[in-house]
Design an enzyme around this catalytic site. Structure first.
Site, PDB file in Angstrom:
ATOM      1  N   GLY A  68       1.281  -8.546 -27.113  1.00 55.00           N
ATOM      2  CA  GLY A  68       0.255  -8.293 -26.113  1.00 55.00           C
ATOM      3  C   GLY A  68       0.178  -9.342 -25.022  1.00 55.00           C
ATOM      4  O   GLY A  68      -0.792  -9.363 -24.254  1.00 55.00           O
ATOM      5  N   ARG A 110       6.234  -6.520 -23.716  1.00 62.45           N
ATOM      6  CA  ARG A 110       6.129  -6.570 -22.259  1.00 62.45           C
ATOM      7  C   ARG A 110       6.603  -7.909 -21.683  1.00 62.45           C
ATOM      8  O   ARG A 110       7.321  -7.940 -20.681  1.00 62.45           O
ATOM      9  CB  ARG A 110       4.668  -6.351 -21.855  1.00 62.45           C
ATOM     10  CG  ARG A 110       4.434  -6.235 -20.352  1.00 62.45           C
ATOM     11  CD  ARG A 110       2.925  -6.328 -20.040  1.00 62.45           C
ATOM     12  NE  ARG A 110       2.147  -5.518 -20.942  1.00 62.45           N
ATOM     13  CZ  ARG A 110       1.817  -4.245 -20.738  1.00 62.45           C
ATOM     14  NH1 ARG A 110       2.179  -3.649 -19.630  1.00 62.45           N
ATOM     15  NH2 ARG A 110       1.109  -3.577 -21.632  1.00 62.45           N
ATOM     16  N   GLU A 123       4.931 -10.957 -31.671  1.00 65.85           N
ATOM     17  CA  GLU A 123       5.701  -9.749 -31.328  1.00 65.85           C
ATOM     18  C   GLU A 123       5.574  -9.377 -29.858  1.00 65.85           C
ATOM     19  O   GLU A 123       5.005  -8.340 -29.531  1.00 65.85           O
ATOM     20  CB  GLU A 123       5.180  -8.560 -32.147  1.00 65.85           C
ATOM     21  CG  GLU A 123       5.141  -8.768 -33.626  1.00 65.85           C
ATOM     22  CD  GLU A 123       4.468  -7.615 -34.362  1.00 65.85           C
ATOM     23  OE1 GLU A 123       4.990  -7.235 -35.408  1.00 65.85           O
ATOM     24  OE2 GLU A 123       3.430  -7.106 -33.895  1.00 65.85           O
ATOM     25  N   PRO A 124       6.113 -10.178 -28.959  1.00 65.60           N
ATOM     26  CA  PRO A 124       6.015  -9.807 -27.542  1.00 65.60           C
ATOM     27  C   PRO A 124       6.950  -8.652 -27.189  1.00 65.60           C
ATOM     28  O   PRO A 124       8.071  -8.585 -27.693  1.00 65.60           O
ATOM     29  CB  PRO A 124       6.461 -11.082 -26.818  1.00 65.60           C
ATOM     30  CG  PRO A 124       7.370 -11.766 -27.795  1.00 65.60           C
ATOM     31  CD  PRO A 124       6.853 -11.442 -29.167  1.00 65.60           C
ATOM     32  N   CYS A 146       3.710  17.273  -9.157  1.00 66.05           N
ATOM     33  CA  CYS A 146       2.654  18.112  -8.610  1.00 66.05           C
ATOM     34  C   CYS A 146       1.303  17.775  -9.209  1.00 66.05           C
ATOM     35  O   CYS A 146       0.753  18.539 -10.016  1.00 66.05           O
ATOM     36  CB  CYS A 146       3.013  19.582  -8.808  1.00 66.05           C
ATOM     37  SG  CYS A 146       4.423  20.019  -7.793  1.00 66.05           S
TER      38      CYS A 146
HETATM   39  C1  LIG Z   1       2.570  -2.695 -28.670  1.00 71.39           C
HETATM   40  C2  LIG Z   1       2.686  -3.679 -29.759  1.00 71.39           C
HETATM   41  C3  LIG Z   1       3.271  -4.922 -29.513  1.00 71.39           C
HETATM   42  C4  LIG Z   1       3.768  -5.347 -28.166  1.00 71.39           C
HETATM   43  O1  LIG Z   1       2.813  -5.347 -27.184  1.00 71.39           O
HETATM   44  P1  LIG Z   1       3.165  -5.997 -25.749  1.00 71.39           P
HETATM   45  O2  LIG Z   1       1.928  -5.823 -24.977  1.00 71.39           O
HETATM   46  O3  LIG Z   1       4.307  -5.220 -25.204  1.00 71.39           O
HETATM   47  O4  LIG Z   1       3.537  -7.400 -26.017  1.00 71.39           O
HETATM   48  C5  LIG Z   1       3.389  -5.799 -30.574  1.00 71.39           C
HETATM   49  N1  LIG Z   1       2.947  -5.473 -31.805  1.00 71.39           N
HETATM   50  C6  LIG Z   1       2.377  -4.277 -32.070  1.00 71.39           C
HETATM   51  C7  LIG Z   1       1.946  -3.977 -33.447  1.00 71.39           C
HETATM   52  C8  LIG Z   1       2.218  -3.347 -31.065  1.00 71.39           C
HETATM   53  O5  LIG Z   1       1.650  -2.170 -31.330  1.00 71.39           O
END
Ligand SMILES: *Cc1c(COP(=O)(O)O)cnc(C)c1O
Length: 431
Positions: free
Chosen positions: A246, A291, A288-289, A359
């Site tokens: 996130g 984005r 867990e990145p 559209c």
């Molecule tokens: C979506 C998600 C992420 C990655 O989120 P980003 O905003 O892309 O970093 C990591 N872990 C889990 C469990 C997610 O659902």
């Protein structure tokens, strides 16, 4: 500034003709060869973001969230750079496996995994399955032939005050077990009761586009406290704490981004404090990145199709893509940075709304952007920061095929995913 280095891929340059170049290749040449719209991916930028993570968070396990952007080649870059891979569907799992990613480095997510999906993940030998609900515990156990390491997803009750669609740490949303009323503790008990489930630790994910590191510290304090409760009640010391992804990135000049050095300090301080308070051994932390690794590597190219001045109102620049290749404006009100990519943007500018070819009146690519007043059909536009949640969220609305993904690196071009043709779409229509 035509090319803000905070928003555009690492290797972005402007050549003497004023053309935007990424990875040593003019976007206009890629557009001529592969057509538009097209997703361009800067391999150097993608790898650079991963290296930044590894340097800033040396003691932390890093897993790339494949839902942001996943192709076989992208999965290999991730594995090459030493990261694990998060997947949340059979398709993402298959992509990782087809790329030759070590299954032990794969983490499987999802709040509604079916029996078949759980079995496929276990049979593939994935490293972790993140358990999201009570049903899944017995279901997974029933599919196992050998021990499987799992994490339990917890909703720690932390609000990042983001968009509701990407706020996942609060209690009132669909993911994970709440701490209140002993729900998470009960899930732990039930997992421990299953001989083939090996509980490695806990998981939480607060949401997306988080730019303040403080909530991650709070998550660690709450989760370590829960881990201490688990030890006190069940005599089990969990060793792994996954605090999700996130991490926020900028989309327009001046947007905040999550500072990785600050995040590293927050993680460290929170661990020190929580582990001292609870007299709990330091767990191994994982992040867990998605984005933050993929977004800035990507640029989307579109051709201008028409320019329309509304009497006394807005100017609409219509391009040959839209909400089919970028649903994020319609979904989250996302903002984007756009520049003309085939020439020098000389002369006066105008404020325009860049709209798509679908559209629907909500089909907007970017609101309120400054583009040359002499912009005309045939000009090439480039939109920054489209590496994450674009290719992966694209649809075929209006029976428009999805764009290709084209990687660039050191002057070389490699098509990773070809354009979806009308023939591809008709193939599924059985008449
Ligand atoms: C979506 C998600 C992420 C990655 O989120 P980003 O905003 O892309 O970093 C990591 N872990 C889990 C469990 C997610 O659902």
């Amino acid at each position: 500034m035509r090319v803000d280095p905070d928003l555009w891929p690492l290797t972005t340059r402007v050549d003497v003709e004023g053309r935007l170049c990424v990875g040593g290749v003019a976007l206009n040449e890629i557009a001529d060869q592969y057509g538009t719209p097209a997703y361009i991916l800067d391999e150097a930028d993608f790898r650079y973001r991963i290296r930044r993570y590894r340097a800033a968070l040396p003691g932390v396990r890093i897993t790339y969230a494949g839902k942001a952007l996943l192709t076989k080649r992208v999965a290999r870059w991730v594995a090459d750079e030493g990261l694990g891979l998060d997947v949340c569907s059979p398709g993402e799992l298959a992509t990782g496996l087809a790329a030759g990613v070590d299954p032990r480095s794969i983490v499987v997510h999802g709040n509604a995994k079916t029996t078949g999906e759980l079995r496929a993940a276990a049979d593939a030998g994935v490293g972790r399955i993140v358990i999201d609900c009570g049903t899944e515990i017995a279901l997974l156990a029933s599919q196992l032939r050998s021990p499987q390491e799992v994490l339990i997803r917890v909703a720690p009750g932390i609000d990042i005050h983001g968009h509701a669609a990407v706020t996942t740490g609060i209690v009132d949303q669909k993911f994970g077990f709440a701490v209140a009323e002993g729900q998470a503790a009960l899930a732990v008990r039930r997992v421990l009761d299953q001989p083939l489930l090996r509980l490695a630790g806990l998981h939480c994910h607060l949401g997306s586009q988080v730019t303040d590191p403080a909530p991650y510290g709070e998550a660690i304090r709450r989760m370590v406290s829960l881990m201490a409760d688990v030890r006190n009640h069940y005599g089990v010391v969990l060793t792994e704490l996954n605090i999700g992804g996130g991490h926020g990135v900028p989309y327009v000049t001046g947007d905040a981004e999550l500072d990785l050095e600050k995040l590293a300090r927050v993680i460290d301080d929170a661990l020190d404090q929580a582990c001292a308070t609870e007299r709990f051994p330091r767990p191994k932390v994982a992040v867990e990145p998605g984005r933050a690794i993929a977004a800035r590597a990507g640029v989307t190219c579109y051709r201008v199709v028409s320019v329309k001045h509304r009497p006394g109102g807005r100017t609409f620049v219509a391009v040959d893509g839209g909400m089919g290749d970028n649903p994020r404006v319609a979904l989250y009100g996302a903002r984007y940075t756009v520049t003309v990519a085939n020439r020098h943007p000389l002369g006066p500018t105008q404020t325009v709304t860049v709209v798509g070819r679908n559209c629907e009146a909500g089909d907007v690519v970017a609101n309120d952007v400054q583009l040359p007043a002499d912009l005309h059909p045939g000009d090439l536009l480039a939109v920054a920061c489209t590496g994450a949640y674009h290719h992966s969220m694209a649809s075929t609305f209006n029976m428009v095929g999805r764009p290709p993904v084209v990687a660039v690196h050191d002057g070389r071009v490699r098509e990773l995913v070809r354009r979806e043709t009308t023939a591809d779409l008709l193939l599924r229509d059985l008449g």
